[in-house]
Design a protein around this motif. Structure first.
Motif, PDB file in Angstrom:
ATOM      1  N   GLU A   1       0.829  -1.199   0.000  1.00  0.00           N
ATOM      2  CA  GLU A   1       0.000   0.000   0.000  1.00  0.00           C
ATOM      3  C   GLU A   1       0.869   1.258   0.000  1.00  0.00           C
ATOM      4  O   GLU A   1       1.971   1.265   0.560  1.00  0.00           O
TER       5      GLU A   1
ATOM      6  N   VAL B   1       0.303   5.591   0.629  1.00  0.00           N
ATOM      7  CA  VAL B   1      -0.643   6.582   1.155  1.00  0.00           C
ATOM      8  C   VAL B   1      -0.343   7.941   0.553  1.00  0.00           C
ATOM      9  O   VAL B   1       0.805   8.412   0.572  1.00  0.00           O
TER      10      VAL B   1
ATOM     11  N   THR C   1      -2.002  -1.029  -3.671  1.00  0.00           N
ATOM     12  CA  THR C   1      -3.226  -0.314  -3.294  1.00  0.00           C
ATOM     13  C   THR C   1      -2.904   1.107  -2.852  1.00  0.00           C
ATOM     14  O   THR C   1      -1.913   1.328  -2.153  1.00  0.00           O
TER      15      THR C   1
ATOM     16  N   ARG D   1      -4.144   4.344  -0.647  1.00  0.00           N
ATOM     17  CA  ARG D   1      -5.045   4.803   0.412  1.00  0.00           C
ATOM     18  C   ARG D   1      -4.912   6.313   0.553  1.00  0.00           C
ATOM     19  O   ARG D   1      -3.828   6.861   0.390  1.00  0.00           O
TER      20      ARG D   1
ATOM     21  N   VAL E   1      -5.373   5.381   7.883  1.00  0.00           N
ATOM     22  CA  VAL E   1      -5.167   4.679   6.606  1.00  0.00           C
ATOM     23  C   VAL E   1      -3.816   3.968   6.539  1.00  0.00           C
ATOM     24  O   VAL E   1      -3.438   3.444   5.490  1.00  0.00           O
TER      25      VAL E   1
END
Length: 403
Positions: free
Chosen positions: A112, A114, A137, A139, A158
């Motif tokens: 992930e 951010v 991913t 976030r 997050v």
């Protein structure tokens, strides 16, 4: 310019900026500052001196090498970092794209990254696109539209043990918000992630210590702090050693050169050094350049904040105007909208009076949308070291006339 104390003499500063002789009051600094004559002279001197590819054999080679070494040292002093980790490129956007590809090389599904709704898109889209390319991913950390704040709580919500990188701004180029970057980067590090801090807007308005901010990588742009048009990213050399960007086979693999594609713009690097030296001169003559830079930028910050308060007081008296710059800690960067007319119309009216204050979202598209302003944004009033009280008077007179 030479000073002997940190007392701020804005008249002496203004005398160093040839562009101001044209007569406009410039509130467009967040998009790129005006340039003092010392910077222009350094650029010209480099272009007219013997110059070649870097080396130590001929005078031309030594000139080129000296310019690069001096510019790395200057930027290192400006942000409190190791000059061996200063990477130069065409722009912060270009460098962030390059580094996003290098940093994401090991990402994959389950990882992930951010990003935040406060940031300029140059610290959003490269990471979003790099994540998509790797199947990672994205976030989003949201800003509070009522306050303009990006809180540690919003970021913590997050983060996870799968977070690989957190991209966050040091200050919003749209509404001036200065989030608590050390708190945000500490949360990133607790999650095991790197912190990429966009310092383009912050560096122009306050003393910077990239290590104290907790930035693993810190990006800035000399043309925002009185210098030429290029960008730079600063990191610990040891971190850069772990990254392997695409490059030409015969080009050096040394750090930081492995990230700099092609021949560097030596004249712009000389101008960058001159810009840093100019800011250092604002801090007086005592101490080393780093100490003078801290003092000089503190003096700039105090001068700009005083003018910002004057502008805010004047705006508060205007009917139908909304001020979106509300964070408790912010740069002198104000975003305005009108209930009965588009901001672009007011910008045109101000331009007709010789007051330069542009309208738009200024690539902070996520922030503009989060505030409910769509892609149109608002009128941005940005202060710079050369603004004075007469500029503020002209701005407020123009805003009153527009009302």
């Amino acid at each position: 310019m030479t000073t002997t104390s940190t007392a701020y003499d804005v008249a002496a500063v203004r005398a160093d900026f040839p562009a101001l002789r044209a007569g406009a009051a410039h509130f467009d600094g967040p998009g790129g500052s005006q340039v003092p004559r010392q910077v222009a002279e350094a650029v010209a001197a480099t272009l007219t001196a013997p110059i070649a590819n870097r080396g130590r054999l001929t005078e031309a080679e030594r000139n080129a090498d000296g310019v690069v070494v001096a510019a790395r040292a200057a930027v290192g002093d400006l942000v409190g970092s190791d000059p061996g980790g200063v990477v130069f490129g065409r722009s912060m956007t270009q460098l962030t794209y390059d580094l996003s590809r290098a940093l994401s090389a090991g990402w994959g599904p389950g990882d992930e990254v951010v990003v935040t709704r406060l940031d300029h898109d140059a610290n959003v889209r490269p990471w979003v696109q790099a994540a998509a390319a790797r199947g990672a991913t994205v976030r989003w950390a949201d800003l509070d539209p009522a306050t303009g704040e990006l809180t540690p709580e919003a970021l913590a919500a997050v983060l996870s043990d799968r977070t690989r990188l957190v991209a966050v701004t040091g200050a919003s180029n749209l509404i001036g918000t200065r989030p608590d970057v050390p708190a945000l980067t500490a949360l990133a590090h607790e999650a095991g992630a790197l912190a990429y801090v966009d310092g383009v807007h912050l560096t122009a308005h306050a003393p910077v210590d990239a290590a104290a901010l907790g930035a693993d990588l810190y990006a800035c742009s000399p043309y925002k702090f009185l210098g030429p048009h290029l960008g730079c990213v600063v990191a610990a050399p040891a971190l850069l050693e772990t990254l392997h960007p695409d490059k030409l086979l015969p080009s050096t693999d040394a750090v930081p050169e492995r990230f700099e594609l092609g021949t560097l713009p030596y004249e712009l690097l000389a101008g960058t050094t001159a810009a840093v030296d100019y800011l250092a001169a604002l801090g007086g003559s005592g101490g080393d350049r780093r100490a003078r830079l801290v003092a000089g930028m503190a003096a700039v910050e105090a001068h700009e904040d005083r003018l910002r308060e004057r502008v805010e007081e004047g705006i508060a008296e205007l009917p139908g105007v909304t001020l979106w710059s509300r964070a408790a800690h912010r740069t002198p960067t104000l975003l305005l909208t009108w209930a009965d007319r588009p901001a672009a119309e007011v910008s045109r009216a101000l331009a007709g009076r010789g007051v330069n204050a542009p309208a738009g979202s200024f690539y902070a598209i996520e922030a503009s949308r989060a505030l409910g302003l769509g892609d149109a944004g608002g009128l941005r009033v940005g202060l710079a070291p050369y603004n004075d009280d007469d500029d503020v008077d002209r701005l407020l007179e123009g805003l009153r006339a527009a009302a």
